[in-house]
Motif scaffolding. Structure first.
Motif, PDB file in Angstrom:
ATOM      1  N   SER A   5     -14.466   5.268  13.173  1.00 45.72           N
ATOM      2  CA  SER A   5     -13.797   5.690  11.942  1.00 45.72           C
ATOM      3  C   SER A   5     -13.504   4.477  11.076  1.00 45.72           C
ATOM      4  N   PRO A   6     -13.356   4.688   9.769  1.00 40.28           N
ATOM      5  CA  PRO A   6     -12.984   3.561   8.907  1.00 40.28           C
ATOM      6  C   PRO A   6     -11.606   3.019   9.280  1.00 40.28           C
ATOM      7  N   ALA A   7     -11.411   1.742   9.007  1.00 41.26           N
ATOM      8  CA  ALA A   7     -10.127   1.097   9.301  1.00 41.26           C
ATOM      9  C   ALA A   7      -9.019   1.762   8.494  1.00 41.26           C
ATOM     10  N   PRO A   8      -7.817   1.761   9.051  1.00 39.53           N
ATOM     11  CA  PRO A   8      -6.698   2.341   8.307  1.00 39.53           C
ATOM     12  C   PRO A   8      -6.396   1.516   7.058  1.00 39.53           C
ATOM     13  N   GLY A   9      -6.187   2.192   5.958  1.00 37.89           N
ATOM     14  CA  GLY A   9      -5.811   1.531   4.710  1.00 37.89           C
ATOM     15  C   GLY A   9      -4.294   1.402   4.623  1.00 37.89           C
ATOM     16  N   ARG A  10      -3.838   0.905   3.497  1.00 43.16           N
ATOM     17  CA  ARG A  10      -2.400   0.703   3.300  1.00 43.16           C
ATOM     18  C   ARG A  10      -1.585   1.981   3.537  1.00 43.16           C
ATOM     19  N   PRO A  11      -2.001   3.141   2.987  1.00 41.67           N
ATOM     20  CA  PRO A  11      -1.198   4.358   3.218  1.00 41.67           C
ATOM     21  C   PRO A  11      -1.109   4.733   4.706  1.00 41.67           C
ATOM     22  N   GLU A  12      -2.200   4.536   5.443  1.00 39.97           N
ATOM     23  CA  GLU A  12      -2.199   4.873   6.866  1.00 39.97           C
ATOM     24  C   GLU A  12      -1.313   3.913   7.666  1.00 39.97           C
ATOM     25  N   VAL A  13      -1.386   2.624   7.340  1.00 38.51           N
ATOM     26  CA  VAL A  13      -0.544   1.651   8.032  1.00 38.51           C
ATOM     27  C   VAL A  13       0.922   1.938   7.750  1.00 38.51           C
ATOM     28  N   ILE A  14       1.253   2.250   6.520  1.00 36.04           N
ATOM     29  CA  ILE A  14       2.644   2.588   6.168  1.00 36.04           C
ATOM     30  C   ILE A  14       3.083   3.839   6.918  1.00 36.04           C
ATOM     31  N   ALA A  15       2.210   4.841   7.003  1.00 33.55           N
ATOM     32  CA  ALA A  15       2.547   6.073   7.724  1.00 33.55           C
ATOM     33  C   ALA A  15       2.795   5.787   9.207  1.00 33.55           C
ATOM     34  N   LEU A  16       1.976   4.922   9.795  1.00 36.86           N
ATOM     35  CA  LEU A  16       2.177   4.568  11.203  1.00 36.86           C
ATOM     36  C   LEU A  16       3.501   3.831  11.401  1.00 36.86           C
ATOM     37  N   LEU A  17       3.808   2.902  10.506  1.00 35.55           N
ATOM     38  CA  LEU A  17       5.080   2.174  10.610  1.00 35.55           C
ATOM     39  C   LEU A  17       6.266   3.113  10.400  1.00 35.55           C
TER      40      LEU A  17
END
Length: 85
Positions: A5-17
């Protein structure tokens, strides 16, 4: 073609945090502390089935944008022992 899968972008990293901190994504700051970073790396390794060797990149991951850049690079790297069909 890679099945990764594509690497997580800024929105995904923020959602994980936000998930880690049990808060809304809008409440996530730009700085990443050591506990957040350890958890983020663990989740990405589990989700993508990879091992991230951070060594020098660790310092670059002290911000959300830095983490996004390092994760993109790690996920773009060839998979050792991967089949190249």
């Amino acid at each position: 073609m890679s099945g990764r899968s594509p690497a997580p972008g800024r929105p995904e990293v923020i959602a994980l945090l936000a998930q880690h901190d049990e808060c809304a994504p809008g409440d996530v700051g730009d700085r990443i502390d050591s506990l957040q970073l350890a958890w983020l790396v663990h989740v990405v390794e589990e989700r993508y089935g990879i091992r991230i060797d951070l060594d020098e990149e660790l310092e670059a991951m002290d911000t959300v944008d830095g983490a996004v850049a390092v994760l993109a690079g790690a996920l773009a790297a060839p998979v050792p022992g991967g089949s190249g069909s």
